[in-house]
Design a protein around this motif. Structure first.
Motif, short mmCIF file in Angstrom:
data_model
loop_
_atom_site.label_atom_id
_atom_site.label_comp_id
_atom_site.label_asym_id
_atom_site.label_seq_id
_atom_site.Cartn_x
_atom_site.Cartn_y
_atom_site.Cartn_z
N VAL A 139 2.09 -6.21 0.45
CA VAL A 139 2.16 -6.14 1.91
C VAL A 139 1.77 -7.48 2.53
O VAL A 139 2.33 -7.89 3.54
CB VAL A 139 1.25 -5.01 2.44
CG1 VAL A 139 1.12 -5.07 3.95
CG2 VAL A 139 1.80 -3.65 2.01
N MET A 140 0.83 -8.17 1.89
CA MET A 140 0.39 -9.47 2.41
C MET A 140 1.30 -10.62 1.98
O MET A 140 1.06 -11.77 2.33
CB MET A 140 -1.05 -9.76 1.96
CG MET A 140 -2.09 -8.91 2.66
SD MET A 140 -3.79 -9.45 2.28
CE MET A 140 -3.98 -8.87 0.59
N PHE A 164 -4.95 0.17 5.23
CA PHE A 164 -4.72 -1.27 5.17
C PHE A 164 -3.39 -1.63 5.83
O PHE A 164 -3.30 -2.59 6.61
CB PHE A 164 -4.74 -1.72 3.71
CG PHE A 164 -4.71 -3.20 3.50
CD1 PHE A 164 -5.86 -3.96 3.67
CD2 PHE A 164 -3.55 -3.85 3.12
CE1 PHE A 164 -5.85 -5.34 3.48
CE2 PHE A 164 -3.53 -5.23 2.92
CZ PHE A 164 -4.68 -5.97 3.10
N LEU A 165 -2.35 -0.85 5.52
CA LEU A 165 -1.02 -1.11 6.08
C LEU A 165 -1.02 -0.98 7.60
O LEU A 165 -0.50 -1.86 8.30
CB LEU A 165 -0.02 -0.13 5.47
CG LEU A 165 1.41 -0.18 6.01
CD1 LEU A 165 2.04 -1.53 5.68
CD2 LEU A 165 2.24 0.95 5.43
N TYR A 166 -1.61 0.09 8.12
CA TYR A 166 -1.63 0.30 9.57
C TYR A 166 -2.48 -0.75 10.27
O TYR A 166 -2.16 -1.18 11.39
CB TYR A 166 -2.15 1.70 9.89
CG TYR A 166 -1.17 2.81 9.57
CD1 TYR A 166 0.14 2.53 9.20
CD2 TYR A 166 -1.55 4.15 9.62
CE1 TYR A 166 1.04 3.53 8.91
CE2 TYR A 166 -0.65 5.18 9.33
CZ TYR A 166 0.64 4.85 8.96
OH TYR A 166 1.54 5.85 8.67
N PHE A 167 -3.57 -1.15 9.63
CA PHE A 167 -4.42 -2.19 10.22
C PHE A 167 -3.63 -3.49 10.38
O PHE A 167 -3.67 -4.12 11.45
CB PHE A 167 -5.64 -2.43 9.33
CG PHE A 167 -6.51 -3.57 9.77
CD1 PHE A 167 -7.40 -3.43 10.82
CD2 PHE A 167 -6.42 -4.81 9.14
CE1 PHE A 167 -8.20 -4.49 11.23
CE2 PHE A 167 -7.21 -5.88 9.54
CZ PHE A 167 -8.10 -5.72 10.59
N LEU A 168 -2.91 -3.89 9.34
CA LEU A 168 -2.11 -5.11 9.42
C LEU A 168 -1.01 -4.98 10.47
O LEU A 168 -0.74 -5.93 11.22
CB LEU A 168 -1.51 -5.44 8.05
CG LEU A 168 -2.47 -5.85 6.95
CD1 LEU A 168 -1.69 -6.21 5.68
CD2 LEU A 168 -3.35 -7.02 7.38
N ASN A 176 -6.03 -15.01 8.09
CA ASN A 176 -7.20 -14.25 7.64
C ASN A 176 -7.08 -13.78 6.20
O ASN A 176 -7.75 -12.82 5.80
CB ASN A 176 -7.39 -13.03 8.56
CG ASN A 176 -7.65 -13.40 10.00
OD1 ASN A 176 -8.77 -13.70 10.39
ND2 ASN A 176 -6.59 -13.38 10.80
N LYS A 177 -6.26 -14.45 5.42
CA LYS A 177 -5.93 -13.96 4.08
C LYS A 177 -7.15 -13.80 3.19
O LYS A 177 -7.32 -12.79 2.50
CB LYS A 177 -4.91 -14.91 3.42
CG LYS A 177 -4.23 -14.33 2.20
CD LYS A 177 -3.07 -15.22 1.75
CE LYS A 177 -1.89 -15.12 2.68
NZ LYS A 177 -0.73 -15.92 2.20
N ALA A 178 -8.02 -14.78 3.18
CA ALA A 178 -9.20 -14.70 2.30
C ALA A 178 -10.12 -13.56 2.70
O ALA A 178 -10.62 -12.81 1.84
CB ALA A 178 -9.96 -16.04 2.32
N ASP A 179 -10.35 -13.39 4.00
CA ASP A 179 -11.22 -12.31 4.47
C ASP A 179 -10.59 -10.94 4.22
O ASP A 179 -11.30 -9.97 3.89
CB ASP A 179 -11.52 -12.47 5.96
CG ASP A 179 -12.45 -13.65 6.25
OD1 ASP A 179 -13.05 -14.15 5.29
OD2 ASP A 179 -12.56 -14.04 7.42
N LEU A 180 -9.27 -10.84 4.37
CA LEU A 180 -8.57 -9.59 4.07
C LEU A 180 -8.73 -9.22 2.60
O LEU A 180 -9.03 -8.07 2.26
CB LEU A 180 -7.09 -9.71 4.43
CG LEU A 180 -6.73 -9.66 5.91
CD1 LEU A 180 -5.28 -10.09 6.13
CD2 LEU A 180 -6.94 -8.25 6.47
#
Length: 344
Positions: free
Chosen positions: A177-178, A221-225, A239-243
């Motif tokens: 997803v990311m 996770f999907l809905y948050f993104l 925000n990749k590292a924090d995610l």
């Protein structure tokens, strides 16, 4: 008398062969299949074709690196399942032919048991620490998340399992997803080291007993993104590292909460982890820290024994050989094996 076992592993996309003499590993050869990366997952038909190409050179190399001749092999252990049926068929069929030609017995191995018994492998230059019976093993991989009560070499019981998705699947699907490359788990682990694990909060499923569930976490996770990217299309990249750190922390907390509960419920302080996800540095550190806190004796597998490998198949075959548990020549591979106490 020494017992020499050839192990063959072909359950997914790695072709592997290993030679063990008693519990000492003499060789462990793995041929990985890079073809699947561009598809973002394993393609079963491509996997089985690659196994057919790889299995003869891999086994030949394993025997040569072990410094033995084929005539010294006492038995052949092979992965019967679970796994991709086409891939398993290649390994099972080759094991049958080789066993016939050498006139030696075969041992069918449950791939998941193999992961657990990787803790009993010794290396030529040193003995590795082995858990004492009974012990609990947190078995975490792409397809399985289980807590296993290991009572003996021949007796174990699954006391907790996932009711839907596995932890490894959650890692890989959230990574996809990311937009992270396949396999996503190791990439998340690497990026998580640079992020803040408490920055984002995701759903932690509430399941009774010792079972797991990770489908709700994936959905959360999907809905948050989705919601965040409505306002900021670059949210993931920024925000990749924090995610990654927050996702990894959530998965590890979920795994450990049930493991702690199981250790209390069964009054066991011998704790091991196994499977592909046991290579995750965050999980390894968390289990070690929890062990120091609670007085556990913890056992983390060598990194080379966390992924699919034939060494774990060979060592499990060694214990079966000692008990005379041999497989018939008409045995067939199975894609699913639900219970350690049963073969099918």
């Amino acid at each position: 008398m020494d017992i020499t076992i050839l192990g063959i592993e072909s359950s997914c996309d790695d072709t592997s062969a290993a030679v063990i003499r008693n519990t000492t590993l003499l060789s462990n050869v793995i041929a990985s299949q890079e073809v699947h990366r561009k598809y973002g997952g394993v393609i079963p038909e491509l996997a089985s074709r690659a196994h057919q190409q790889n299995i003869i050179p891999v086994i030949d190399t394993a025997i040569k690196e072990a410094g033995i001749s084929a005539s010294e092999i006492d038995g052949i252990a092979f992965t019967r399942g679970p796994g991709l049926l086409g891939s398993l068929l290649v390994g099972v069929s080759f094991a049958k032919g080789l066993a016939l030609s050498l006139d030696v017995p075969m041992m069918e191995i449950n791939h998941l048991q193999g992961h657990i018994f990787s803790h009993f492998i010794d290396l030529p230059d040193r003995e590795l620490p082995h858990p004492r019976f009974p012990f609990l093993c947190l078995l975490v991989s792409g397809g399985h998340s289980q807590i296993v009560l290991v009572k003996d070499y021949a007796e174990m019981e699954i006391i907790g399992t996932t009711i839907d998705d596995a932890a490894g699947e959650a890692f890989d699907k959230c990574a996809k997803v990311m937009g992270l490359p396949y396999p996503g788990g190791p990439v998340i682990d690497r990026l998580a080291k640079e992020g803040a694990p408490q920055r984002f909060k995701f759903a932690k499923p509430s399941v009774d007993g010792l079972d797991y569930s990770f489908s709700g976490l994936k959905t959360s996770f999907l809905y948050f993104l989705r919601d965040e990217m409505r306002d900021n299309p670059d949210f993931i990249e920024q925000n990749k590292a924090d995610l990654c750190a927050s996702l990894q922390s959530t998965i590890i907390d979920t795994l450990l909460n049930k493991l702690v509960k199981a250790a209390k419920q069964y009054d066991i302080d011998e704790i091991a982890i196994a499977g592909g996800v046991s290579a995750n540095s965050g999980l390894r550190n968390a289990v070690a820290a929890e062990g120091r806190k609670r007085g556990w004796n913890t056992y983390l597998p060598e990194f080379k024994f966390t992924t699919d490998n034939a060494a774990m198949i060979a060592i499990t075959g060694y214990f079966k050989y000692q008990r005379g548990e041999f497989a018939p020549m008409d045995i067939a591979p199975v894609s699913r094996i639900g219970d350690f106490s049963k073969t099918e």
